[in-house]
Scaffold this motif. Structure first.
Motif, PDB file in Angstrom:
ATOM      1  N   ASP A 250      15.793   7.536  53.379  1.00 20.68           N
ATOM      2  CA  ASP A 250      16.691   8.560  53.803  1.00 20.68           C
ATOM      3  C   ASP A 250      16.619   8.687  55.410  1.00 20.68           C
ATOM      4  O   ASP A 250      16.029   8.705  55.959  1.00 20.68           O
ATOM      5  CB  ASP A 250      16.097   9.976  53.231  1.00 20.68           C
ATOM      6  CG  ASP A 250      17.135  11.115  53.494  1.00 20.68           C
ATOM      7  OD1 ASP A 250      18.212  11.174  52.744  1.00 20.68           O
ATOM      8  OD2 ASP A 250      16.850  11.794  54.413  1.00 20.68           O
TER       9      ASP A 250
ATOM     10  N   ARG B  20      25.004   9.057  51.835  1.00 17.95           N
ATOM     11  CA  ARG B  20      25.832   9.967  51.237  1.00 17.95           C
ATOM     12  C   ARG B  20      26.938   9.481  50.343  1.00 17.95           C
ATOM     13  O   ARG B  20      27.318  10.038  49.176  1.00 17.95           O
ATOM     14  CB  ARG B  20      26.667  10.814  52.380  1.00 17.95           C
ATOM     15  CG  ARG B  20      25.732  11.464  52.985  1.00 17.95           C
ATOM     16  CD  ARG B  20      26.267  12.429  54.346  1.00 17.95           C
ATOM     17  NE  ARG B  20      26.770  13.411  53.833  1.00 17.95           N
ATOM     18  CZ  ARG B  20      26.497  14.729  53.595  1.00 17.95           C
ATOM     19  NH1 ARG B  20      25.014  14.665  53.905  1.00 17.95           N
ATOM     20  NH2 ARG B  20      27.105  15.699  53.151  1.00 17.95           N
TER      21      ARG B  20
ATOM     22  N   ASP C  65      25.225   8.589  47.029  1.00 22.49           N
ATOM     23  CA  ASP C  65      24.825   9.858  46.397  1.00 22.49           C
ATOM     24  C   ASP C  65      26.195  10.530  45.624  1.00 22.49           C
ATOM     25  O   ASP C  65      25.882  11.616  44.968  1.00 22.49           O
ATOM     26  CB  ASP C  65      24.011  10.586  47.169  1.00 22.49           C
ATOM     27  CG  ASP C  65      22.637   9.924  47.589  1.00 22.49           C
ATOM     28  OD1 ASP C  65      22.251   8.985  46.884  1.00 22.49           O
ATOM     29  OD2 ASP C  65      21.876  10.249  48.341  1.00 22.49           O
TER      30      ASP C  65
ATOM     31  N   ILE D 129      27.798  12.673  47.690  1.00 18.82           N
ATOM     32  CA  ILE D 129      27.874  13.711  48.476  1.00 18.82           C
ATOM     33  C   ILE D 129      29.220  13.914  49.094  1.00 18.82           C
ATOM     34  O   ILE D 129      29.569  15.098  49.460  1.00 18.82           O
ATOM     35  CB  ILE D 129      26.859  14.188  49.154  1.00 18.82           C
ATOM     36  CG1 ILE D 129      25.532  14.038  48.541  1.00 18.82           C
ATOM     37  CG2 ILE D 129      26.911  15.400  49.855  1.00 18.82           C
ATOM     38  CD1 ILE D 129      24.247  13.948  49.243  1.00 18.82           C
TER      39      ILE D 129
ATOM     40  N   PHE E  85      30.517  15.124  56.093  1.00 13.42           N
ATOM     41  CA  PHE E  85      30.604  13.655  55.811  1.00 13.42           C
ATOM     42  C   PHE E  85      31.624  13.269  57.044  1.00 13.42           C
ATOM     43  O   PHE E  85      31.431  12.060  57.424  1.00 13.42           O
ATOM     44  CB  PHE E  85      31.200  13.420  54.416  1.00 13.42           C
ATOM     45  CG  PHE E  85      31.351  11.875  54.092  1.00 13.42           C
ATOM     46  CD1 PHE E  85      30.302  10.869  53.969  1.00 13.42           C
ATOM     47  CD2 PHE E  85      32.622  11.387  54.009  1.00 13.42           C
ATOM     48  CE1 PHE E  85      30.668   9.634  53.855  1.00 13.42           C
ATOM     49  CE2 PHE E  85      32.737  10.119  53.832  1.00 13.42           C
ATOM     50  CZ  PHE E  85      31.793   9.152  53.849  1.00 13.42           C
TER      51      PHE E  85
END
Length: 694
Positions: A138, A337, A340, A342, A350
């Motif tokens: 991460d 991101r 995932d 997101i 983002f």
């Protein structure tokens, strides 16, 4: 042949090139030292007006090159005497030590503490803060661990600095040597921290560069050896001069050490980026160029005993490495991101990551280029004097600052328009099984977002023009005639291109009237389709069959917009004359309720589907009208679905649609009687009539 001597072709070429350059420099320098050119007398040069008039930047550059060549030749000529001089100075240094073993033990403790204590503190901090995640791929975990390493190193440097100042500093030259070794270790540890964050030899999940464990460990060790040799040489050679070593041999050793470090760094980069492709290969090439530039400036600085240019490149390398680390962190965060999912839920953050990544790289590149330009143009070649460079530097900094601020504002404007305004519709293939879903099927954009590309383009041109004008103004150029000339040129250009001006002015009024937006389905003359882009002089329209039309605003004429506010659809169906109208109306109402309950059409209806009644009576049918009102975009799809459902509902309930068949009906009786009567009538009509007697 053994594996140790299995050298690839790239390495052989690089080694041969390095040896060739080194031999050429030594040959030219020694030749220059053996037969130096006789300079003209200073008095003659001072009274020669022609020479003073021709003393341009080009001649100053060649004069600096000649001076550097002469100094380098002198330094390399002292290379044979360097080992003996180094040994004598080292012996003198050792003679000044009162307690050499104790001093070296203190230095060893400081060195080991600087090397091992940051890692130990990092582990202790991670155990203490167990509620935070410092492991895994991460981006936030990588950032936390990097910040933790920085804090641990800062504490180590503070402790080592206090201890070294109190325990290592002393009156003798050997004490100064011990303190210099400790300071070199601290500098080495600080410079190795960015490489530790990038490579992470023991943690491949947090490695910001794509490399296996072997290559990462090789790169980390190579960087450590190069920096260690450089910092030790920088701290040790001045002490040798203080111990009585002549300056030219010390300079010669500095040139040799710098050359060896350069060759080792280039080989390490070549090995690390050997299998890289694309932008990673470009990064490797840029790193090699930076190493060669640093080596050249180090050699020049050692020869001239002026290190301003080298220090500038050193700081430029720090900026480049820090920028690369941040860019890799942002890339890791963006990729994570996206993986995932997101990005769809958290659009603002983002997009802001993209803005930060696109902004920081040009800013860092501009800073590095300015620093390199100053070092080469002033310190190395002397093309500019410091007085001339100050004026040019102010103008250059002003231009770069305006461009940087404008670029940041441009990216933030795009970020704001993409997050706060509705995104432009993407014209794609037909949706599902509906071949007519393309015209206006997407959600049209807002009025501001439709013209935002034009606004951003105009803003970009304004930023560049402002930067150029401010730069010329700081260089002492009067920009008033330029502005006046630009106005006259614009007026002449407008008269010479009336069609272009007509298109631009028409586009301004179309935008002011809000006639159409990106994503709306329009018709202008014989052209129709979905608006894809609004430019300064034309609109781009995509037909539902795929044709792409570019129409100047001046040729649009009357524009019909099929995607604004609402769309009311009316169509007729022919039912049998004996149909129960009340029953048909109720069935149509039920079909409308079912359509309004469908998830894909629930938010589209403004007025429900219903039957308005009989609009006309034909000889064999009742003409009934149906109607519904929806948001623009899917009206054709909804009409097809409504007709399909109304047909099924009427068929299941026994309501017949009108037929075009023609029915012929007799006067009465059975069909057999009607047939006999018709046959008798036909025979009577066809029998011959009797003739009267003569």
């Amino acid at each position: 042949m053994s594996r140790a001597f299995n050298i690839g072709p790239g390495r052989r070429i690089a080694a041969g090139l390095a040896l060739f350059v080194l031999g050429l420099v030594i040959t030219v320098s020694v030749a220059g030292a053996a037969a130096p050119a006789e300079a003209p007398p200073a008095a003659t040069a001072a009274v020669n007006p022609l020479r003073n008039e021709l003393d341009t930047s080009f001649t100053r550059m060649w004069a600096n090159v000649d001076l550097i060549s002469d100094r380098l030749a002198t330094v390399l000529a002292a290379l044979p005497a360097a080992p003996r001089a180094l040994a004598d100075a080292t012996a003198t240094l050792l003679d000044t030590a009162a307690t050499p073993l104790l001093t070296l033990s203190k230095v060893l403790v400081v060195v080991l503490a600087v090397i091992w204590l940051p890692a130990l503190l990092s582990r202790l901090f991670m155990r203490w803060m167990r509620h935070l995640d410092f492991t895994g791929p991460d981006a936030r975990a990588i950032l936390r661990r990097g910040l933790l390493d920085i804090v641990a190193l800062g504490l180590t440097v503070a402790v080592a600095g206090v201890v070294g100042r109190n325990r290592l500093l002393g009156p003798t030259l050997f004490d100064a040597f011990a303190a210099s070794i400790g300071l070199a270790t601290i500098q080495w540890r600080i410079w190795m921290l960015p490489f530790l964050i990038l490579l992470r030899p023991s943690d491949p999940q947090q490695r910001l560069i794509q490399a296996d464990d072997q290559r990462a460990l090789m790169a980390y060790r190579s960087a450590g050896l190069c920096f260690a040799a450089g910092f030790v040489a920088v701290k040790y050679l001045p002490l040798m001069i203080d111990a009585g070593m002549p300056v030219p041999p010390a300079q010669a050793i500095g040139v040799v050490v710098g050359t060896l470090i350069m060759i080792g760094a280039v080989f390490a980069l070549q090995r690390f980026f050997a299998q890289s492709r694309g932008w990673r290969k470009t990064v490797g090439n840029v790193a090699k160029v930076m190493v060669l530039v640093g080596w050249a400036l180090w050699t020049i600085g050692v020869s001239m005993l002026r290190f301003e240019a080298y220090n500038v490149v050193f700081w430029a390398m720090e900026v480049a490495i820090a920028t690369y680390i941040i860019e890799r962190l942002l890339s890791r965060a963006i990729a994570q991101r996206e993986a995932d999912g997101i990005a769809e839920k958290d659009k603002n953050r983002f997009s802001l990551l993209h803005v930060a990544r696109r902004t920081m790289v040009p800013v860092a590149a501009a800073v590095v280029l300015v620093m390199l330009a100053r070092s080469w143009l002033v310190d190395v070649f002397g093309i500019f004097t410091w007085e001339d460079w100050r004026t040019f530097d102010r103008a250059l900094i002003m231009v770069i600052s305006v461009l940087i601020v404008g670029h940041i504002a441009y990216e933030l404007l795009g970020y704001w328009s993409s997050t706060r305004l509705s995104a432009p519709v993407a014209v794609a293939a037909p949706i599902g099984d509906h071949e007519d879903a393309l015209p206006g099927a997407g959600q049209p954009t807002s009025r501001l977002s439709s013209i935002m590309p034009v606004v951003r383009g105009f803003f970009g041109v304004l930023v560049v023009a402002t930067a150029l004008l401010l730069g010329l103004s700081h260089l002492g150029v009067n920009i008033s005639p330029l502005l006046a000339g630009a106005g006259i040129f614009g007026l002449a250009f407008s008269f010479g291109s009336q069609t272009l001006v007509k298109d631009i002015v028409s586009g301004v009024f179309f935008v002011a009237d809000d006639a159409f937006r990106v994503g709306e389905y329009i018709q202008a003359g014989s052209h129709k389709g979905t608006v894809e882009k609004l430019s300064l002089r034309s609109v781009r329209v995509r037909h539902q069959n795929g044709q792409f039309h570019t129409i100047p605003y001046g040729q649009l004429g009357a524009v019909t917009n099929f995607s604004r506010d609402y769309a009311t659809i009316k169509f007729n169906l022919r039912l049998a004359r004996d149909t129960d109208m009340e029953k048909a109306r109720k069935l149509a109402k039920k079909v409308g309720a079912d359509l309004s309950a469908m998830p894909e059409y629930a938010d589209q209806f403004i007025a429900p589907f219903k039957m308005q009644g009989v609009t006309d009576i034909e000889p064999n049918a009742l003409l009934c009208r149906f109607k519904f009102t929806v948001k623009p975009g899917k009206q054709t799809m909804i009409q097809r679905e409504a007709i399909k459902r109304i047909h099924k509902a009427f068929h299941d309930s026994g309501i017949e649609f009108a037929s075009n068949a023609v029915v012929v009906q007799g006067r009465g009786g059975t069909m057999q009687e009607q047939s006999l009567e018709a046959a008798g009538a036909a025979s009577t009509t066809m029998a011959p009539q009797p003739q009267p007697a003569a």
